[in-house]
Each structure stands twice: as C-alpha cells, then as structure tokens.
Design a protein around this motif. Structure first.
Motif, PDB file in Angstrom:
ATOM      1  N   GLY A   1     -11.638  -2.436 -12.688  1.00 59.32           N
ATOM      2  CA  GLY A   1     -11.240  -2.893 -11.238  1.00 59.32           C
ATOM      3  C   GLY A   1      -9.553  -2.469 -11.192  1.00 59.32           C
ATOM      4  N   LEU A   2      -8.841  -2.648 -12.216  1.00 59.19           N
ATOM      5  CA  LEU A   2      -7.581  -2.220 -12.193  1.00 59.19           C
ATOM      6  C   LEU A   2      -7.331  -0.570 -12.050  1.00 59.19           C
ATOM      7  CD1 LEU A   2      -5.985  -4.511 -14.910  1.00 59.19           C
ATOM      8  CD2 LEU A   2      -5.815  -4.622 -12.378  1.00 59.19           C
ATOM      9  N   LEU A   3      -8.103   0.082 -12.907  1.00 57.44           N
ATOM     10  CA  LEU A   3      -8.243   1.676 -12.805  1.00 57.44           C
ATOM     11  C   LEU A   3      -8.530   2.046 -11.498  1.00 57.44           C
ATOM     12  CD1 LEU A   3      -9.896   2.552 -16.223  1.00 57.44           C
ATOM     13  CD2 LEU A   3      -7.520   2.685 -15.703  1.00 57.44           C
ATOM     14  N   ALA A   4      -9.463   1.357 -10.568  1.00 58.28           N
ATOM     15  CA  ALA A   4     -10.325   1.794  -9.340  1.00 58.28           C
ATOM     16  C   ALA A   4      -9.091   1.318  -8.456  1.00 58.28           C
ATOM     17  CB  ALA A   4     -11.335   0.998  -9.017  1.00 58.28           C
ATOM     18  N   GLY A   5      -8.473   0.240  -8.562  1.00 61.91           N
ATOM     19  CA  GLY A   5      -7.202  -0.103  -7.943  1.00 61.91           C
ATOM     20  C   GLY A   5      -6.246   1.066  -7.955  1.00 61.91           C
ATOM     21  N   LEU A   6      -5.852   1.419  -8.919  1.00 61.95           N
ATOM     22  CA  LEU A   6      -4.694   2.491  -9.392  1.00 61.95           C
ATOM     23  C   LEU A   6      -5.173   3.856  -8.390  1.00 61.95           C
ATOM     24  CD1 LEU A   6      -2.191   3.645 -10.698  1.00 61.95           C
ATOM     25  CD2 LEU A   6      -3.554   4.143 -12.632  1.00 61.95           C
ATOM     26  N   VAL A   7      -6.495   4.116  -8.797  1.00 61.25           N
ATOM     27  CA  VAL A   7      -6.949   5.379  -7.775  1.00 61.25           C
ATOM     28  C   VAL A   7      -6.647   5.305  -6.490  1.00 61.25           C
ATOM     29  CG1 VAL A   7      -8.653   7.045  -7.443  1.00 61.25           C
ATOM     30  CG2 VAL A   7      -8.199   6.165  -9.934  1.00 61.25           C
ATOM     31  N   ALA A   8      -7.391   4.186  -6.002  1.00 60.52           N
ATOM     32  CA  ALA A   8      -7.120   3.767  -4.444  1.00 60.52           C
ATOM     33  C   ALA A   8      -6.051   3.728  -4.166  1.00 60.52           C
ATOM     34  CB  ALA A   8      -7.934   2.755  -4.257  1.00 60.52           C
ATOM     35  N   THR A   9      -4.975   3.205  -4.802  1.00 64.00           N
ATOM     36  CA  THR A   9      -3.561   3.159  -4.495  1.00 64.00           C
ATOM     37  C   THR A   9      -2.900   4.635  -4.331  1.00 64.00           C
ATOM     38  OG1 THR A   9      -3.359   0.865  -5.067  1.00 64.00           O
ATOM     39  CG2 THR A   9      -1.182   2.015  -5.049  1.00 64.00           C
ATOM     40  N   VAL A  10      -3.386   5.374  -5.382  1.00 64.47           N
ATOM     41  CA  VAL A  10      -2.684   6.878  -5.203  1.00 64.47           C
ATOM     42  C   VAL A  10      -3.141   7.513  -4.203  1.00 64.47           C
ATOM     43  CG1 VAL A  10      -2.762   8.973  -6.364  1.00 64.47           C
ATOM     44  CG2 VAL A  10      -2.166   6.901  -7.956  1.00 64.47           C
ATOM     45  N   VAL A  11      -4.307   7.400  -3.651  1.00 64.51           N
ATOM     46  CA  VAL A  11      -4.986   7.820  -2.547  1.00 64.51           C
ATOM     47  C   VAL A  11      -4.253   7.725  -1.373  1.00 64.51           C
ATOM     48  CG1 VAL A  11      -7.018   8.145  -1.066  1.00 64.51           C
ATOM     49  CG2 VAL A  11      -7.262   8.658  -3.661  1.00 64.51           C
ATOM     50  N   LEU A  12      -4.140   6.261  -1.230  1.00 64.40           N
ATOM     51  CA  LEU A  12      -3.302   5.586  -0.011  1.00 64.40           C
ATOM     52  C   LEU A  12      -2.010   5.897   0.108  1.00 64.40           C
ATOM     53  CD1 LEU A  12      -3.355   3.509   2.430  1.00 64.40           C
ATOM     54  CD2 LEU A  12      -2.742   1.848   0.611  1.00 64.40           C
ATOM     55  N   SER A  13      -1.239   6.025  -0.984  1.00 62.56           N
ATOM     56  CA  SER A  13       0.065   6.394  -1.163  1.00 62.56           C
ATOM     57  C   SER A  13       0.336   7.641  -0.789  1.00 62.56           C
ATOM     58  CB  SER A  13       0.569   6.230  -2.613  1.00 62.56           C
ATOM     59  OG  SER A  13       0.589   4.905  -2.996  1.00 62.56           O
ATOM     60  N   VAL A  14      -0.627   8.654  -1.146  1.00 62.52           N
ATOM     61  CA  VAL A  14      -0.480  10.222  -0.677  1.00 62.52           C
ATOM     62  C   VAL A  14      -0.703  10.066   0.883  1.00 62.52           C
ATOM     63  CG1 VAL A  14      -1.619  12.389  -0.734  1.00 62.52           C
ATOM     64  CG2 VAL A  14      -0.944  11.163  -2.956  1.00 62.52           C
ATOM     65  N   LEU A  15      -1.659   9.437   1.401  1.00 61.57           N
ATOM     66  CA  LEU A  15      -1.809   9.380   2.868  1.00 61.57           C
ATOM     67  C   LEU A  15      -0.503   8.890   3.558  1.00 61.57           C
ATOM     68  CD1 LEU A  15      -5.411   8.241   3.088  1.00 61.57           C
ATOM     69  CD2 LEU A  15      -4.469  10.668   3.306  1.00 61.57           C
ATOM     70  N   MET A  16       0.211   7.843   3.021  1.00 58.77           N
ATOM     71  CA  MET A  16       1.238   7.346   3.485  1.00 58.77           C
ATOM     72  C   MET A  16       2.335   8.310   3.614  1.00 58.77           C
ATOM     73  SD  MET A  16       0.989   3.440   1.969  1.00 58.77           S
ATOM     74  CE  MET A  16       2.669   3.117   2.331  1.00 58.77           C
ATOM     75  N   VAL A  17       2.689   9.049   2.565  1.00 56.69           N
ATOM     76  CA  VAL A  17       3.550   9.978   2.453  1.00 56.69           C
ATOM     77  C   VAL A  17       3.534  11.184   3.440  1.00 56.69           C
ATOM     78  CG1 VAL A  17       4.877  11.821   0.903  1.00 56.69           C
ATOM     79  CG2 VAL A  17       4.304   9.566   0.210  1.00 56.69           C
TER      80      VAL A  17
END
Length: 144
Positions: free
Chosen positions: A7-23
């Motif tokens: 769950g933590l790993l999946a959260g990390l991947v999803a957060t990276v994807v979201l962060s890239v979209l935000m940038v």
C-alpha cells in the motif's frame, strides 16, 4: 504486513504520478491560484519544501495505508475502481474541509479559477486513485 508495504509503495507511485501532473499544470500556467503545495505550506507556516513533504506524506502514508487496510471493505469491482472510489472520497474531503480551511472556499468557490478547481482536482484524484489501486493490484493482490 506485506499488504501495508505494498500500500505504501502504491501510494508512492501514485503520488509521483500526481506530482508530475501538478508540475506540468504549473509549467503550463494553468490555474495558478490552485497551488496545493503552496496552500499546504501556508497552512503550516512554512515554505514549499514542507508543502511537498506534506503532499508526499498524505499520498504515501495517508492514501497508501488507507487503501491497504480498507480495500477489501470497499464496494464495487477491482483494485482500479476501488482506488478511484478512495480518490473520490479524498477529493470530497478536500473540497468540503481542506479547501475552506486553506481559504479556497467550498469546492474552491473562493478561487479565481472558479468551477475549474473542483473539476481539475476531481480528475487528478481519479487518476491518483486509479494508479493507487492498479499498482496495489499488480504488487500481488488478486482482485477481490
């Protein structure tokens, strides 16, 4: 315990994807008033580094842990759909509680971008949730 780590790993991947979209959103100059990192930093009385750390903690620990502990209890189909459901719940919390706390009003009604705020943030939460659930499922958790 493996489900929590996944769950933590999946959260990390999803957060990276979201962060890239935000940038990308920021680089394109879209909705400059919707700067979640800046809003988080302002709430903490700190700079952008703390805003990014809060964003990462919310995505990895908050959502990742929540998904790993709750996914079997969530209604509907597979991991992708369940992740989207969790993302939509998070979006509602953001629109009804966090956005007003940070001065944006209900559903971002106090922001110059108007209706684009809830629409854009909903799209981002749906993408985040789909990635969260999808990655979690791929890490070895069969559809339920």
């Amino acid at each position: 315990m493996n489900h929590v780590i996944n769950g933590l790993l999946a959260g990390l991947v999803a957060t990276v994807v979201l962060s890239v979209l935000m940038v990308i959103k920021d680089m394109m100059g879209l909705m400059p008033d919707l700067n979640v990192i800046g809003m988080l930093a302002a709430q903490m009385g700190s700079g952008p580094t703390m805003g990014w750390l809060a964003h990462i903690m919310i995505g990895v620990v908050g959502y990742g842990l929540a998904y790993s502990l709750l996914f079997r209890r969530l209604p509907l189909g597979g991991h992708g759909v369940r992740g989207i459901l969790l993302g939509v719940v998070g979006w509602l919390v953001m629109m009804l509680a966090l956005m007003p706390m940070m001065g944006g009003g209900l559903f971002g009604s106090g922001m110059p971008s108007g209706m684009m705020v809830p629409i854009a943030t909903l799209i981002l939460h749906v993408i985040f949730g789909a990635v969260l659930g999808g990655v979690y499922g791929r890490l070895g958790h069969a559809e339920v």
